[in-house]
Motif scaffolding. Structure first.
Motif, PDB file in Angstrom:
ATOM      1  N   LYS A 145       0.810  -1.219   0.000  1.00 23.52           N
ATOM      2  CA  LYS A 145       0.000   0.000   0.000  1.00 23.52           C
ATOM      3  C   LYS A 145       0.849   1.277   0.000  1.00 23.52           C
ATOM      4  O   LYS A 145       0.306   2.384   0.070  1.00 23.52           O
ATOM      5  CB  LYS A 145      -0.902   0.007   1.247  1.00 23.52           C
ATOM      6  CG  LYS A 145      -2.002  -1.054   1.234  1.00 23.52           C
ATOM      7  CD  LYS A 145      -2.877  -0.904   2.426  1.00 23.52           C
ATOM      8  CE  LYS A 145      -4.038  -1.902   2.399  1.00 23.52           C
ATOM      9  NZ  LYS A 145      -4.972  -1.741   3.540  1.00 23.52           N
ATOM     10  N   SER A 146       2.178   1.079  -0.031  1.00 22.27           N
ATOM     11  CA  SER A 146       3.072   2.244   0.061  1.00 22.27           C
ATOM     12  C   SER A 146       3.876   2.426  -1.231  1.00 22.27           C
ATOM     13  O   SER A 146       4.030   1.489  -2.040  1.00 22.27           O
ATOM     14  CB  SER A 146       4.028   2.068   1.231  1.00 22.27           C
ATOM     15  OG  SER A 146       3.302   1.958   2.445  1.00 22.27           O
ATOM     16  N   LYS A 181       1.307   8.720  -5.080  1.00 20.99           N
ATOM     17  CA  LYS A 181       0.492   7.520  -5.369  1.00 20.99           C
ATOM     18  C   LYS A 181      -0.516   7.796  -6.499  1.00 20.99           C
ATOM     19  O   LYS A 181      -1.141   8.862  -6.509  1.00 20.99           O
ATOM     20  CB  LYS A 181      -0.304   7.101  -4.127  1.00 20.99           C
ATOM     21  CG  LYS A 181       0.579   6.651  -2.963  1.00 20.99           C
ATOM     22  CD  LYS A 181      -0.291   6.283  -1.773  1.00 20.99           C
ATOM     23  CE  LYS A 181       0.506   5.771  -0.578  1.00 20.99           C
ATOM     24  NZ  LYS A 181      -0.351   5.389   0.566  1.00 20.99           N
ATOM     25  N   SER A 209      -2.928   8.404   2.868  1.00 21.27           N
ATOM     26  CA  SER A 209      -2.657   7.194   3.646  1.00 21.27           C
ATOM     27  C   SER A 209      -3.691   6.087   3.378  1.00 21.27           C
ATOM     28  O   SER A 209      -3.401   4.905   3.548  1.00 21.27           O
ATOM     29  CB  SER A 209      -2.617   7.523   5.144  1.00 21.27           C
ATOM     30  OG  SER A 209      -3.843   8.053   5.555  1.00 21.27           O
ATOM     31  N   CYS A 227       3.446   4.369  -8.660  1.00 14.69           N
ATOM     32  CA  CYS A 227       4.103   5.401  -7.836  1.00 14.69           C
ATOM     33  C   CYS A 227       4.930   6.307  -8.768  1.00 14.69           C
ATOM     34  O   CYS A 227       5.623   5.828  -9.681  1.00 14.69           O
ATOM     35  CB  CYS A 227       5.015   4.767  -6.802  1.00 14.69           C
ATOM     36  SG  CYS A 227       4.125   3.740  -5.579  1.00 14.69           S
TER      37      CYS A 227
END
Length: 404
Positions: free
Chosen positions: A354-355, A363, A380, A387
Motif C-alpha cells: 500500500k506504500s 500515489k 494514507s 508510484c
C-alpha cells in the motif's frame, strides 16, 4: 851598406899592422863579382863570421849588418763611421816579409785590434783611427810604418727594414708589427697610428684594434736607437680600412621541466668580453609577448608546442649576431577523466504493497485516475497502482491531482 873588417899580423920591426876596409857595394861571395842588374842591398848571412887565410896573414873575420826592408805606408779604406768594417791596405813590402797589425784610436792602442780589418765601435765615434803595420824577415831589421789618420768617425747608420702590419685588420683583432732584422743591439720603440694620427697608449709591438678604428687605416712607426748610431724611424704601409669585428658566440641551451607551470632557463654560454646579450622566447617559431628574460614559466598555451630561445649579442665595432637554441617540446595537457554517464532515473515505479518508495512518493489510483501527494487527506487510505517521482510525471501519465 856592408862593412868588412879584418886583422892582419906581420912582423915588421916588431910592430903589428892593423887594417880596416869599408865597402860600399854588396859582397855576394869572396872572389865573386855581382851580375849586372843585381839589387840585393844586404850582405848575405853566409858571409857573417867567415874565416879566410891569405899568404902573409894570420886570420881574417867578416861581419855583415842586417838588411833594410822595403815598406810602403799603409792606408785605411771603408766608411768612416761606427759599425763599419775598415781594412788596412799595406802596399808593397820586400818579398817574403811577414806583416802584423795594430790599430790605434786617437793615438791610443786598441786592445785586441791586431787584424788586417777592424770594425769601428761606439768608442771610436768622433775620433781618428790609424793602423801600424810591422814587417819582419830573417836577415832584415824589423820595420813599422803607420797610416795617415782616418776620420774622425761619424755616428753609425742603423739597418732599418720597413715594418709591416696585417693588411686586412678587424675590430678586436690583435695586430703585431713585423719589424725585420735591425742592426744587432738596437732598441726599438713603437707608435701606432689611426689615419695618420697617433693612438694614445698604443706604443707596444702589438695593438688590438678597437671600435674607434673601424673604417680607418692603421700604420705603425718603429724607431731604433743604439749608442754610437744615428736614431732612425721607419713607418709601415697603411692597412686596409679596419672591418667590423666578429663576435665569439655560443649556442644557447635550455634547461628545466617542459611542462605547463614549470620554469625553463637559458644558459647563454661564453661570448666576446663586453658583449651585450639579450634574449627572446618563441612558441612554435612565434615570439611570446613579454618573454625576454633568461627564464620563462610555461603556460597552458605552451602545452604540446615547441619552445625555443634566441640570444642576440651586440658590441660597438662588431657585427651583431643571433644564435638560437634547440627546441624543447612541452608536454601536452592531460585530458580530464570521463565522468560515468548516470543511469536515467525512472519517473514511475511499482508500489510496495500500500506504500510507495521514498524516491517515488506520489500515489496513483488507476481506477479514479487521481494521484495523491503525501500531504493529501486521502494519501494514507489510498492503495496505489503506480508510484511517481514527481507530480509532473503523474500528470504525464494521465492522472489528475486529488482535490483533498
Amino acid at each position: 851598406m856592408s862593412r868588412i873588417s879584418w886583422k892582419t899580423q906581420r912582423v915588421l920591426g916588431g910592430a903589428a899592422l892593423a887594417c880596416t876596409l869599408l865597402l860600399t857595394s854588396a859582397v855576394p861571395a869572396l872572389g865573386a863579382v855581382p851580375s849586372s842588374g843585381a839589387s840585393s842591398p844586404a850582405v848575405p848571412a853566409a858571409l857573417i863570421h867567415q874565416a879566410v887565410t891569405a899568404p902573409g896573414t894570420t886570420t881574417a873575420s867578416v861581419t855583415a849588418a842586417p838588411g833594410e826592408l822595403v815598406a810602403a805606408t799603409p792606408r785605411i779604406t771603408g766608411a768612416p763611421r761606427v759599425g763599419e768594417k775598415l781594412t788596412a791596405i799595406v802596399g808593397y813590402w820586400t818579398p817574403g816579409t811577414r806583416t802584423t797589425y795594430q790599430w790605434y784610436r786617437a793615438g791610443q792602442r786598441i786592445t785586441g785590434a791586431t787584424a788586417k780589418t777592424y770594425t769601428a765601435t761606439v768608442h771610436d765615434m768622433g775620433k781618428a783611427l790609424t793602423v801600424a803595420v810591422t814587417g819582419s824577415q830573417a836577415g832584415y831589421t824589423t820595420r813599422t810604418v803607420t797610416s795617415a789618420a782616418f776620420g774622425p768617425l761619424a755616428a753609425g747608420v742603423l739597418t732599418a727594414p720597413v715594418p709591416k702590419v696585417p693588411a686586412a685588420p678587424k675590430v678586436g683583432q690583435r695586430l703585431t708589427a713585423s719589424v725585420g732584422n735591425w742592426t744587432a743591439g738596437t732598441v726599438l720603440k713603437y707608435q701606432w697610428y689611426r689615419n695618420g694620427s697617433g693612438i694614445k697608449g698604443a706604443t707596444a709591438k702589438s695593438y688590438t684594434a678597437t671600435a674607434s678604428d673601424r673604417g680607418k687605416a692603421l700604420t705603425v712607426k718603429v724607431t731604433g736607437s743604439r749608442m754610437g748610431y744615428a736614431t732612425k724611424s721607419v713607418t709601415s704601409a697603411k692597412s686596409r680600412a679596419v672591418a667590423a669585428g666578429t663576435l665569439k658566440t655560443a649556442v644557447p641551451k635550455v634547461s628545466g621541466t617542459a611542462k605547463a607551470g614549470m620554469k625553463l632557463t637559458v644558459s647563454r654560454g661564453s661570448w666576446t668580453t663586453g658583449t651585450k646579450l639579450t634574449q627572446r622566447w618563441y612558441r612554435n617559431g612565434a615570439a611570446i609577448s613579454g618573454a625576454t628574460g633568461t627564464a620563462y614559466t610555461l603556460k597552458s598555451a605552451d602545452a604540446g608546442r615547441t619552445i625555443t630561445v634566441k640570444v642576440t649579442g651586440s658590441k660597438a665595432g662588431f657585427t651583431t649576431v643571433t644564435r638560437t637554441s634547440a627546441g624543447v617540446r612541452v608536454q601536452a595537457a592531460a585530458r580530464p577523466a570521463a565522468k560515468p554517464t548516470p543511469k536515467p532515473v525512472s519517473t514511475r515505479t511499482a508500489p510496495r504493497g500500500k506504500s510507495c518508495p521514498s524516491t517515488h512518493p506520489i500515489k496513483g489510483n488507476a481506477d479514479s485516475g487521481i494521484y495523491h501527494v503525501p500531504t493529501g487527506s486521502y494519501y494514507s487510505r489510498t492503495t496505489p497502482e503506480e508510484c511517481f517521482r514527481t507530480e509532473s510525471a503523474a500528470r504525464a501519465a494521465g492522472y489528475r491531482k486529488s482535490l483533498l
